[in-house]
Design an enzyme around this catalytic site. Structure first.
Site, PDB file in Angstrom:
ATOM      1  N   GLU A 187      92.063 -10.597  85.885  1.00 46.82           N
ATOM      2  CA  GLU A 187      92.147 -11.813  85.074  1.00 46.82           C
ATOM      3  C   GLU A 187      91.829 -13.072  85.883  1.00 46.82           C
ATOM      4  O   GLU A 187      92.173 -14.176  85.472  1.00 46.82           O
ATOM      5  CB  GLU A 187      93.547 -11.959  84.437  1.00 46.82           C
ATOM      6  CG  GLU A 187      94.163 -10.686  83.908  1.00 46.82           C
ATOM      7  CD  GLU A 187      93.384 -10.047  82.755  1.00 46.82           C
ATOM      8  OE1 GLU A 187      92.375 -10.625  82.323  1.00 46.82           O
ATOM      9  OE2 GLU A 187      93.785  -8.974  82.282  1.00 46.82           O
ATOM     10  N   ARG A 234      83.098 -19.286  88.324  1.00 47.11           N
ATOM     11  CA  ARG A 234      82.218 -19.047  87.177  1.00 47.11           C
ATOM     12  C   ARG A 234      81.777 -20.382  86.589  1.00 47.11           C
ATOM     13  O   ARG A 234      82.600 -21.227  86.244  1.00 47.11           O
ATOM     14  CB  ARG A 234      82.962 -18.221  86.137  1.00 47.11           C
ATOM     15  CG  ARG A 234      82.152 -17.891  84.906  1.00 47.11           C
ATOM     16  CD  ARG A 234      82.868 -16.940  83.970  1.00 47.11           C
ATOM     17  NE  ARG A 234      84.033 -17.519  83.342  1.00 47.11           N
ATOM     18  CZ  ARG A 234      84.366 -17.317  82.054  1.00 47.11           C
ATOM     19  NH1 ARG A 234      83.618 -16.540  81.291  1.00 47.11           N
ATOM     20  NH2 ARG A 234      85.455 -17.861  81.557  1.00 47.11           N
ATOM     21  N   GLY A 284      76.154 -13.949  68.510  1.00 50.57           N
ATOM     22  CA  GLY A 284      76.398 -14.303  67.114  1.00 50.57           C
ATOM     23  C   GLY A 284      75.150 -14.623  66.323  1.00 50.57           C
ATOM     24  O   GLY A 284      75.240 -14.990  65.141  1.00 50.57           O
ATOM     25  N   ASP A 316      82.464 -10.036  81.219  1.00 50.97           N
ATOM     26  CA  ASP A 316      82.885  -8.639  81.136  1.00 50.97           C
ATOM     27  C   ASP A 316      81.633  -7.785  80.933  1.00 50.97           C
ATOM     28  O   ASP A 316      80.799  -8.078  80.068  1.00 50.97           O
ATOM     29  CB  ASP A 316      83.827  -8.420  79.950  1.00 50.97           C
ATOM     30  CG  ASP A 316      85.230  -8.943  80.209  1.00 50.97           C
ATOM     31  OD1 ASP A 316      85.632  -8.979  81.383  1.00 50.97           O
ATOM     32  OD2 ASP A 316      85.914  -9.299  79.235  1.00 50.97           O
ATOM     33  N   TRP A 321      91.538 -16.804  84.227  1.00 52.50           N
ATOM     34  CA  TRP A 321      90.444 -17.109  83.298  1.00 52.50           C
ATOM     35  C   TRP A 321      90.902 -16.896  81.858  1.00 52.50           C
ATOM     36  O   TRP A 321      90.107 -16.824  80.945  1.00 52.50           O
ATOM     37  CB  TRP A 321      89.180 -16.328  83.624  1.00 52.50           C
ATOM     38  CG  TRP A 321      89.105 -14.885  83.237  1.00 52.50           C
ATOM     39  CD1 TRP A 321      90.125 -13.994  83.054  1.00 52.50           C
ATOM     40  CD2 TRP A 321      87.894 -14.151  82.973  1.00 52.50           C
ATOM     41  NE1 TRP A 321      89.640 -12.757  82.713  1.00 52.50           N
ATOM     42  CE2 TRP A 321      88.271 -12.825  82.660  1.00 52.50           C
ATOM     43  CE3 TRP A 321      86.552 -14.480  82.994  1.00 52.50           C
ATOM     44  CZ2 TRP A 321      87.329 -11.829  82.368  1.00 52.50           C
ATOM     45  CZ3 TRP A 321      85.618 -13.494  82.705  1.00 52.50           C
ATOM     46  CH2 TRP A 321      86.012 -12.185  82.389  1.00 52.50           C
ATOM     47  N   ASP A 371      96.793  -5.584  81.113  1.00 56.23           N
ATOM     48  CA  ASP A 371      96.229  -5.347  79.788  1.00 56.23           C
ATOM     49  C   ASP A 371      97.279  -5.427  78.691  1.00 56.23           C
ATOM     50  O   ASP A 371      96.999  -5.887  77.587  1.00 56.23           O
ATOM     51  CB  ASP A 371      95.557  -3.969  79.745  1.00 56.23           C
ATOM     52  CG  ASP A 371      94.418  -3.866  80.724  1.00 56.23           C
ATOM     53  OD1 ASP A 371      93.328  -4.355  80.413  1.00 56.23           O
ATOM     54  OD2 ASP A 371      94.632  -3.310  81.821  1.00 56.23           O
TER      55      ASP A 371
END
Length: 518
Positions: A181, A227, A244, A320, A372, A434
């Site tokens: 994470e 990032r 999208g 990811d 993040w 998780d």
């Protein structure tokens, strides 16, 4: 330089349900992402390309990609996909026939790839990519814990064992990691340095948005790379990201007769029943458009940041891995075309290790608490919504450490103790990040809580037997719970630090402390 970083992770799912949450999640991701993405990297390597991206593989995912049960289940799943496609192709209407033919070709190719490259597990596939120098491998701690909230002894153990697990699978010890994470708190950089980690990922806001260079963290030599959100969100944004687009395959719409996905996005407000049929040609045109757009986005960002800092800048986009294929069907196509287009546009591509080696490192930064997740703080893993899991984790870790210390104090530590090993496994599985994430995001929250409590129960059951002096019973329980999951056979509780070192991280005063020594 542009660096693309992918983070590959799923929690341990084997033998913990199938549908709607469980092994199906693993097999879908394997078929849609891990197979095509590794195929893309092999093809590009065959053309003589190298150092294309930085690929993180968490130990818990690597364990599943090598697990015999998962390999058998994956082969069965691919065969079932092919059968469903065959049935669709035999239906009387043209829409089903076209969908079935398209899916049958995809399933057949996936089966051939799996049987050719994956039949001995994921480790040979990934080791080949490492040996080809097509990727830099990032490692991580065992079982994906949210490290800032973890007891320093267990945190140091989890990290050192995770790096050892990578070496056992790939004969390669990563020097870079993607901390679960992107979780960080002051002091962790010392633990990273002690473990041989030279660089790690954080989210852009952790560096206050200045991600143009890696930054040594505090007084260490360990470099944090951030990032770049302006670039990364161009791809993956809930409001405007590429996946999208109307022409891309819709993730959420299923044909209930076949279980296949027949529709394109069509529109963000269009109901599933009204979505248009998927058209691969329309999707391919959108891929080309978005590759060109992303190349120009990177070019503009590099110019902007280089001008701002007065020297060549670094841009890091991070995602990811499962975005590419599982969530975004066209993602692997986009990725392959992007990695061809960037050098053609004169943009230097490299890994994080390349960036560090080539001097894309600036002044030290006093990094603070970050992640993040939502708010870029710890609320997802430590907020009110998961207060029960935070308390559970604390109790489980305390019980595990106390009981293991007792076992080691009363036994010959020259010999491996399977009871202590299993207690550590169950403790690590309980504190997986998780479960809190799934609860906070209301994504299969019931499953997540059930998993956390199941592993906590296993730990407590073994610990109670040890406390009662029922050694045979403890051994039986440890063996039974180990057989239920069978992961991390190399985990050895004798390597658990005996106690927190004088410079260990103090959770009550994190700004004035450092990490314990593995």
């Amino acid at each position: 330089m542009f660096a693309l970083v992918l983070h590959s992770h799923l929690p341990w799912l084997a033998n913990h349900g199938r549908w709607p949450v469980g092994e199906e999640w693993l097999y879908q991701s394997w078929a849609a992402t891990y197979l095509p993405v590794t195929s893309v990297l092999r093809r590009l390597s065959d053309e003589g390309r190298s150092n294309l991206l930085t690929l993180g593989i968490t130990p818990v995912l690597a364990a599943q990609l090598d697990d015999p049960h998962c390999l058998s289940g994956m082969h069965h799943w691919l065969g079932n996909w092919q059968i469903r496609a065959h049935e669709a192709a035999g239906m009387p209407d043209a829409a089903h026939r076209d969908l079935g033919a398209h899916e049958h070709r995809a399933a057949s190719a996936a089966l051939a790839d799996f049987e050719t490259h994956w039949r001995h597990g994921g480790s040979p596939v990934l080791r080949d990519l490492i040996d080809r120098q097509v990727i830099e491998l990032l490692g991580g701690p065992l079982a994906h814990p949210f490290q800032p909230l973890l007891d320093p002894r267990l945190r140091a153990f989890s990290l050192s064992e995770g790096l050892a697990d990578a070496y056992a699978r790939w004969r390669h010890t990563p020097t870079g990691i993607w901390g679960p994470e992107c979780g960080y708190t002051p002091g962790m950089e010392a633990g990273y340095q002690n473990a041989g980690v030279t660089h790690f990922m954080v989210d852009g806001p952790a560096l206050r948005g200045d991600t143009s260079l890696g930054r040594p963290v505090r007084d260490s030599d360990v470099v944090a790379f951030g990032r770049d959100l302006q670039v990364s969100y161009r791809v993956w944004s809930p409001k405007s990201g590429y996946p999208g687009h109307a022409a891309y395959r819709d993730f959420h719409t299923y044909d209930h007769e076949t279980g296949l996905k027949p529709a394109r996005v069509t529109g963000r407000t269009v109901d599933s029943t009204d979505k248009a049929p998927y058209d691969p040609e329309l999707a391919a045109a959108a891929v080309d458009k978005h590759v060109a757009d992303f190349v120009e986005t990177i070019r503009a960002r590099l110019r902007e940041e280089s001008g701002r800092i007065g020297r060549d800048a670094l841009v890091v986009a991070a995602f990811d891995t499962e975005l590419f294929g599982h969530w975004w069907y066209e993602g692997p196509q986009w990725l392959e075309k992007l990695l061809r287009a960037l050098p053609e546009a004169g943009i230097r591509v490299g890994t994080l290790a390349d960036a560090k080696k080539q001097g894309f490192v600036g002044e030290p930064v006093q990094l603070e608490d970050s992640s993040w997740g939502s708010g870029k703080d710890w609320r997802v893993w430590a907020g009110d919504q998961v207060a029960d899991l935070v308390q559970l984790n604390s109790e489980v870790v305390a019980t595990a450490l106390e009981t293991i210390d007792k076992v080691h104090g009363e036994s010959d530590t020259r010999l491996r103790n399977r009871v202590a090993d299993q207690m550590l496994r169950e403790a690590l599985m309980t504190v997986s990040s998780d479960w809190a994430f799934m609860v906070s995001k209301d994504s299969a929250a019931e499953y997540a809580r059930e998993r956390a409590h199941k592993h906590a129960h296993a730990l407590r059951e073994i610990a109670e037997a040890v406390a009662a002096g029922k050694d045979t019973r403890a051994e039986q329980l440890a063996a039974g719970w180990n057989n239920a999951d069978g992961l991390f056979p190399g985990l050895d509780a004798r390597r658990l630090p005996a106690h927190a070192q004088p410079n260990s991280f103090d959770r009550t005063n994190p700004t004035e402390s450092t990490e314990s020594t593995p």
